[in-house]
Design an enzyme around this catalytic site. Sequence first.
Site, short mmCIF file in Angstrom:
data_model
loop_
_atom_site.label_atom_id
_atom_site.label_comp_id
_atom_site.label_asym_id
_atom_site.label_seq_id
_atom_site.Cartn_x
_atom_site.Cartn_y
_atom_site.Cartn_z
N ASP A 3 22.51 -56.08 -14.28
CA ASP A 3 21.49 -56.99 -14.84
C ASP A 3 21.45 -56.92 -16.37
OD1 ASP A 3 20.10 -58.77 -13.31
OD2 ASP A 3 18.62 -57.32 -12.58
N LYS A 9 20.09 -63.84 -3.99
CA LYS A 9 21.15 -62.95 -4.48
C LYS A 9 21.95 -62.38 -3.30
CE LYS A 9 18.51 -61.90 -8.61
NZ LYS A 9 17.54 -61.01 -9.25
N GLN A 47 14.79 -55.33 -8.91
CA GLN A 47 14.14 -56.65 -9.06
C GLN A 47 12.83 -56.51 -9.84
OE1 GLN A 47 15.42 -59.67 -8.13
NE2 GLN A 47 13.64 -60.57 -9.11
#
Length: 246
Positions: free
Chosen positions: A82, A15, A59
Amino acid sequence: MVGDDSASKVYVRNKSKACEKVGVEYEEFLLDSNITEKELFDLIDKLNKDKTINGILLQSPIPKHLDQNKAFSKIIPEKDVDGFNPINVGNLCIGNDGFISCTPFGIMKIFEYYDIELEGKNAVVLGRSNIVGKPMMQCLLSKNATVTVCHSKTKNLKEITKNADILISAIGKPNFVKEDMVKDGAIVIDVGISRLEDGSLCGDVDFNNVCNKVAGITPVPGGVGPMTIAMLLYNLVKATKKQNQI
Ligand code: NAP
């Protein structure tokens, strides 16, 4: 990122590389696995308030002593690139604009790009996680597919998958889907990523066993993974534009 999960490290590295490639500034916070809930939430609050930051990503997975759902809901919906904050999850369910979880969103872009019609099709999703399976179901429903979601307690799995025009596997079991589970001419999307003993990456679908029977199949690596990252950047640009009223 909390802790030092080796798969998460790879995802975070990919990422950050993608951000660098397109000129997005990013900052990594690598937090000790023993961090308290308060310490994590204080950091999220600080980033929520920081006007120079447009998107925040926590994450997953995070260590078990922390409540992942609670942590996702701490990230304000406007910066939740996200799409895991319950507000964004709810918006997807009721068809409102918001941020869609990057993996299902990337899969929908694959369907769009290859002009794959979903309306009226039998779509089967293997896996019901909050991150992939459930939002995938909502995305497919929104395009008028008839969706069946399977999980570890599903009976007669093969009978269900054999009827799928569209089969999406997100269970994390290497080479689980074989030719006898797939319909002739189906479209197969492989979300799973497992690392084999020899260090290589492997999907949920036995690619060589299945590929001659299907109309389309995504490889692992190089299929859904890069699309997930692309959609993260897409969500980030969308968030930035909204925050700056562009
Ligand atoms: P997860 O939270 O572990 O969920 C796995 C799901 O699979 C669960 O719903 C589980 O059922 C179901 N399942 C397990 N064994 C099964 C079986 N034999 N038959 C039917 N269903 C079964 O996983 P996740 O986070 O969704 O991730 C799934 C896989 O996708 C992993 O390999 C992950 O690394 C990969 N992934 C890839 C990307 C990408 O960008 N390519 C993104 C995210 C995840 P229960 O609910 O009953 O336990």
